[in-house]
Design an enzyme around this catalytic site. Structure first.
Site, PDB file in Angstrom:
ATOM      1  N   HIS A  67       0.906  -1.104  -0.185  1.00 64.18           N
ATOM      2  CA  HIS A  67      -0.031   0.127   0.049  1.00 64.18           C
ATOM      3  C   HIS A  67       0.967   1.153   0.032  1.00 64.18           C
ATOM      4  O   HIS A  67       0.486   2.278  -0.600  1.00 64.18           O
ATOM      5  CB  HIS A  67      -1.077   0.032   1.142  1.00 64.18           C
ATOM      6  CG  HIS A  67      -2.038  -0.757   1.086  1.00 64.18           C
ATOM      7  ND1 HIS A  67      -3.294  -0.853   1.755  1.00 64.18           N
ATOM      8  CD2 HIS A  67      -2.244  -2.058   0.351  1.00 64.18           C
ATOM      9  CE1 HIS A  67      -4.320  -1.774   1.304  1.00 64.18           C
ATOM     10  NE2 HIS A  67      -3.600  -2.490   0.334  1.00 64.18           N
ATOM     11  N   ASN A  95      -7.454   2.036   3.267  1.00 69.14           N
ATOM     12  CA  ASN A  95      -6.122   1.404   3.775  1.00 69.14           C
ATOM     13  C   ASN A  95      -6.758  -0.144   4.140  1.00 69.14           C
ATOM     14  O   ASN A  95      -6.002  -0.960   4.499  1.00 69.14           O
ATOM     15  CB  ASN A  95      -6.054   2.089   5.105  1.00 69.14           C
ATOM     16  CG  ASN A  95      -7.100   2.026   6.042  1.00 69.14           C
ATOM     17  OD1 ASN A  95      -7.530   1.042   6.172  1.00 69.14           O
ATOM     18  ND2 ASN A  95      -6.989   3.055   7.378  1.00 69.14           N
TER      19      ASN A  95
HETATM   20  C1  LIG Z   1      -4.842   0.831  10.931  1.00 64.21           C
HETATM   21  C2  LIG Z   1      -5.499   1.899  10.582  1.00 64.21           C
HETATM   22  O1  LIG Z   1      -5.142   3.160  10.765  1.00 64.21           O
HETATM   23  N1  LIG Z   1      -6.776   1.827  10.217  1.00 64.21           N
HETATM   24  C3  LIG Z   1      -7.786   2.646   9.731  1.00 64.21           C
HETATM   25  C4  LIG Z   1      -8.057   2.535   8.476  1.00 64.21           C
HETATM   26  O2  LIG Z   1      -9.420   3.534   8.299  1.00 64.21           O
HETATM   27  C5  LIG Z   1     -10.503   3.262   9.077  1.00 64.21           C
HETATM   28  C6  LIG Z   1     -11.471   4.449   8.413  1.00 64.21           C
HETATM   29  O3  LIG Z   1     -11.584   4.314   7.273  1.00 64.21           O
HETATM   30  C7  LIG Z   1      -9.770   3.716  10.406  1.00 64.21           C
HETATM   31  O4  LIG Z   1     -11.014   3.415  11.386  1.00 64.21           O
HETATM   32  C8  LIG Z   1      -8.907   2.649  10.919  1.00 64.21           C
HETATM   33  O5  LIG Z   1      -8.498   2.996  12.210  1.00 64.21           O
END
Ligand SMILES: CC(=O)N[C@H]1CO[C@H](CO)[C@@H](O)[C@@H]1O
Ligand code: HEM
Ligand SMILES: *[C@@H]1O[C@H](CO)[C@@H](O)[C@H](O)[C@H]1NC(C)=O
Length: 324
Positions: A67, A95
């Protein structure tokens, strides 16, 4: 040589030597030889320690590297934490629920590197992530390889920069090819890198549409029934299941053998076997682990060159999660 030919040679060189700049930064496997000679063993020890605490270290670190490279290049921009209203890359919904253990692996390896006086603030977070990824692959039984180094850490990280940069589990071969080729990777590189799904977990939501009504016909019926059992409707959204149902903790070519049996978890996995363009590659690597490993190493090395930052476009972060 007459004056005229000297001028000719000089102008030829001007045009050839000055304007044929390399298109990507020059990375080297021995980049830290004089800067932090033990960086490889320091990172490896930190990743091994983390691996002994949790296997998730392996898939989480590998996916984090992928990523990172696909969004603004391999520059550790994915590790930056959001501050206030500025949402960083890691907080984009795509993500795709990156596991916290990948971030933790880099933070711990960076602390170990910085504990050595000579190395303090001399090794980029982007390089630490690249090394940790190789170490994670080796710890789970995958091939070892020399990691090219010399990346700088990026100076920006925004959630909006993620839009459209990551492949979706619903993608077909055309969509996969175009996204990978935008990053300088071939169809063969794409098939090789997809085998990273030989380790790790997926949340049920990522493939729920394939096991609903009707069940995706390219899915093995036995496997579909297993998936339905593990992922009933209204399942806890935090539940994640193994992506490789056979050897989930081994980095091997089982991924391709699974595809041959209709056991690719995502559409983007199974299409590599159903599409006639990629099926021969899947069949070759399903039966020849050495050939797969060679292709995987080559593709990972190319992935590690994507969008590398040098000069004024980057720096070495003191804290991988915060800009200097
Ligand atoms: C590990 C991390 O940062 N995960 C985040 C990914 O995105 C979501 C929201 O779209 C977050 O809630 C997570 O904490
Ligand atoms: C080819 C297109 C790809 C698609 C569509 C894709 C999609 C996904 C999805 C949807 C998940 C599950 C996320 C979740 O539910 O938490 C996942 C997990 C994972 N992906 Fe991919 N991926 C692709 C390529 C890659 C590549 C190239 C790599 C690395 C080289 C990679 C490494 C991983 C790993 C290791 C996991 C498991 C993560 C974990 O267990 O924490 N993927 N991928
Ligand atoms: C489906 O999976 C079963 C059991 O895992 C296996 O025996 C069978 O050969 C697979 N079917 C196909 C069409 O590959």
């Amino acid at each position: 040589m007459g004056r005229f030919s000297l001028v000719l040679v000089w102008s030829l060189c001007l045009s050839l030597c000055m304007f044929s700049k390399p298109t990507s930064a020059q990375l080297k496997t021995n980049f830290y030889a004089n800067i932090c000679p033990n960086v490889e063993s320091i990172v490896k020890n930190a990743v091994t320690k983390k691996f002994q605490q949790t296997f998730v270290t392996v898939p989480a670190t590998i996916r984090l590297f992928f990523h990172d490279c696909f969004v603004q290049g391999c520059d550790a921009s994915i590790i930056i934490a959001s501050t206030g209203r500025n949402k960083a890359e890691k907080d984009h919904p795509d993500n795709l629920s990156l596991a916290g253990d990948g971030f933790d692996t880099v933070i711990k390896a960076k602390a170990a590197v910085d504990a050595v006086a000579q190395c303090r603030n001399k090794v980029s977070c982007a390089d630490i992530l690249a090394l940790a990824t190789r170490d994670a692959i080796v710890l789970s039984g995958g091939p070892s390889y020399q990691v090219e180094l010399g990346r700088l850490d990026g100076l920006s990280s925004t959630s909006s920069s993620v839009n459209g940069k990551l492949p979706q589990p619903t993608f077909n071969v055309n969509q996969l090819n175009s996204m990978f080729s935008a990053n300088g990777l071939t169809q063969s590189d794409m098939v090789a890198l997809s085998a990273a799904h030989t380790v790790g977990f997926s949340h049920c939501s990522k493939f729920a549409s394939r096991i609903g009504n009707p069940v995706d016909t390219t899915l093995n019926k036995t496997y579909a029934a297993e998936l339905q059992q593990q992922c009933p409707q209204n399942v806890d959204p935090d539940i994640a299941i193994n992506m490789d149902p056979n050897t989930p903790r081994t980095f091997d070519n089982m991924y391709y053998k699974n595809l041959q049996q209709g056991k690719g978890l995502f559409t983007s996995d199974q299409v590599l076997f159903t599409d006639a363009r990629t099926r021969p590659t899947v069949n070759t690597w399903a039966s020849n682990n050495a050939a797969f490993q060679q292709a995987f190493i080559s593709a990972m090395t190319k992935l590690g060159r994507v969008g590398v930052k040098t000069g004024n476009n980057g720096n070495i972060r003191r804290d991988c999660a915060v800009f200097n």
